[in-house]
Design a protein around this motif. Structure first.
Motif, short mmCIF file in Angstrom:
data_model
loop_
_atom_site.label_atom_id
_atom_site.label_comp_id
_atom_site.label_asym_id
_atom_site.label_seq_id
_atom_site.Cartn_x
_atom_site.Cartn_y
_atom_site.Cartn_z
N THR A 112 33.31 35.64 36.59
CA THR A 112 34.72 35.97 36.67
C THR A 112 34.96 37.41 36.23
OG1 THR A 112 35.26 33.67 36.17
CG2 THR A 112 37.03 35.28 35.90
N PHE A 113 35.78 38.11 37.00
CA PHE A 113 36.10 39.51 36.73
C PHE A 113 37.62 39.68 36.69
CE2 PHE A 113 32.18 39.28 39.12
CZ PHE A 113 31.32 40.05 38.36
N ASP A 114 38.10 40.46 35.72
CA ASP A 114 39.51 40.85 35.71
C ASP A 114 39.69 41.89 36.80
OD1 ASP A 114 40.40 39.24 33.62
OD2 ASP A 114 39.78 40.70 32.12
N LEU A 115 40.63 41.63 37.68
CA LEU A 115 40.86 42.52 38.82
C LEU A 115 42.35 42.50 39.09
CD1 LEU A 115 39.23 44.11 41.01
CD2 LEU A 115 39.41 42.06 42.40
N ARG A 116 43.02 43.59 38.88
CA ARG A 116 44.48 43.60 38.97
C ARG A 116 44.95 44.41 40.17
NH1 ARG A 116 46.74 40.89 34.29
NH2 ARG A 116 44.94 40.60 32.98
N GLY A 117 45.93 43.84 40.86
CA GLY A 117 46.55 44.54 41.97
C GLY A 117 47.83 43.85 42.37
N SER A 118 48.86 44.62 42.71
CA SER A 118 50.15 44.07 43.11
C SER A 118 50.36 44.23 44.60
CB SER A 118 51.28 44.80 42.37
OG SER A 118 51.17 44.57 40.99
N GLU A 119 51.05 43.24 45.17
CA GLU A 119 51.40 43.25 46.60
C GLU A 119 50.15 43.40 47.48
OE1 GLU A 119 54.71 42.94 47.94
OE2 GLU A 119 55.00 42.22 45.89
N ILE A 120 49.07 42.71 47.13
CA ILE A 120 47.80 42.84 47.84
C ILE A 120 47.83 42.01 49.12
CG2 ILE A 120 45.30 42.46 47.70
CD1 ILE A 120 46.48 44.74 45.90
N VAL A 121 47.44 42.63 50.24
CA VAL A 121 47.38 41.94 51.53
C VAL A 121 45.95 41.86 52.07
CG1 VAL A 121 49.77 42.48 52.16
CG2 VAL A 121 47.92 44.07 52.80
N ARG A 122 45.02 42.67 51.52
CA ARG A 122 43.64 42.69 52.02
C ARG A 122 42.70 43.03 50.87
NH1 ARG A 122 43.84 46.04 56.49
NH2 ARG A 122 44.26 44.14 57.64
N ALA A 123 41.52 42.42 50.92
CA ALA A 123 40.47 42.73 49.95
C ALA A 123 39.15 42.87 50.69
CB ALA A 123 40.37 41.63 48.90
N ARG A 124 38.37 43.86 50.30
CA ARG A 124 37.04 44.06 50.88
C ARG A 124 36.03 44.18 49.74
NH1 ARG A 124 34.93 48.43 55.33
NH2 ARG A 124 36.17 47.08 56.66
N LEU A 125 34.96 43.38 49.83
CA LEU A 125 33.87 43.41 48.85
C LEU A 125 32.65 43.99 49.54
CD1 LEU A 125 35.78 40.84 48.20
CD2 LEU A 125 33.96 40.25 46.63
#
Length: 176
Positions: free
Chosen positions: A137-150
């Motif tokens: 588990t990782f703390d990962l903060r972002g607001s109004e997120i519509v896309r994520a790329r790893l």
């Protein structure tokens, strides 16, 4: 003194909702915010991008054979149906969370997570994944997120005939 206090309250009111949201993020339990669409840089037969977001750790995403088997530059990408506030990321590296199956393929060591918000701005975060089976588990903060790329930067256990594998990726946060 009363005038100064009233002025302070007046100027603080526009920021109160942000402070309350921050307090809720810090004290509340985030909910699962599953993505609705999935893509990958490539895929091996029988191991599509959606396998990394299906809620099971016995199926996995693996990219097509990349020659040296390093997995470097390979990515998983997902979209959320509506903007979400992301607070945590959970990754299950490898082909399975079972120790005897975990080491059979390559696993991500360092990944870059790019969160893209509804207004098009992006933020990158580099994460170091431990070479061990199971949930990380990782703390990962972002607001109004519509896309994520790893995107995989480096791997453990890479080599000829060994493909990068990711069993599961989960996002937790809040819906608006």
């Amino acid at each position: 003194m009363l005038i100064v206090l009233a002025a302070g309250v007046w100027f603080a009111l526009p920021h109160a909702s942000g402070w309350l949201g921050l307090a809720k993020d810090e004290t509340g339990t985030p909910e699962a915010v599953p993505p609705t669409r999935f893509r990958a840089s490539s895929r091996a037969a029988g191991h599509p991008a959606g396998a990394a977001f299906d809620g099971f750790t016995n199926r996995f995403w693996a990219p097509a054979d990349d020659g040296p088997g390093t997995g470097r530059g390979q990515y998983l990408e997902c979209d959320f149906e509506q903007p979400v506030r992301v607070l945590k990321l959970v990754v299950f590296p490898g082909v399975s969370s079972k120790a005897d199956e975990f080491l059979t393929q390559a696993r991500p060591a360092r990944i870059t997570v790019r969160l893209t918000s509804a207004d098009g701005t992006s933020v990158d975060r580099k994460l170091r994944v431990k070479d061990q089976p199971g949930q990380q588990t990782f703390d990962l903060r972002g607001s109004e997120i519509v896309r994520a790329r790893l995107t995989t930067e480096t791997t453990y256990g890479a080599g000829p005939g060994r493909r990068l594998a990711v069993a599961e990726v989960e996002f937790f946060g809040r819906r608006p």
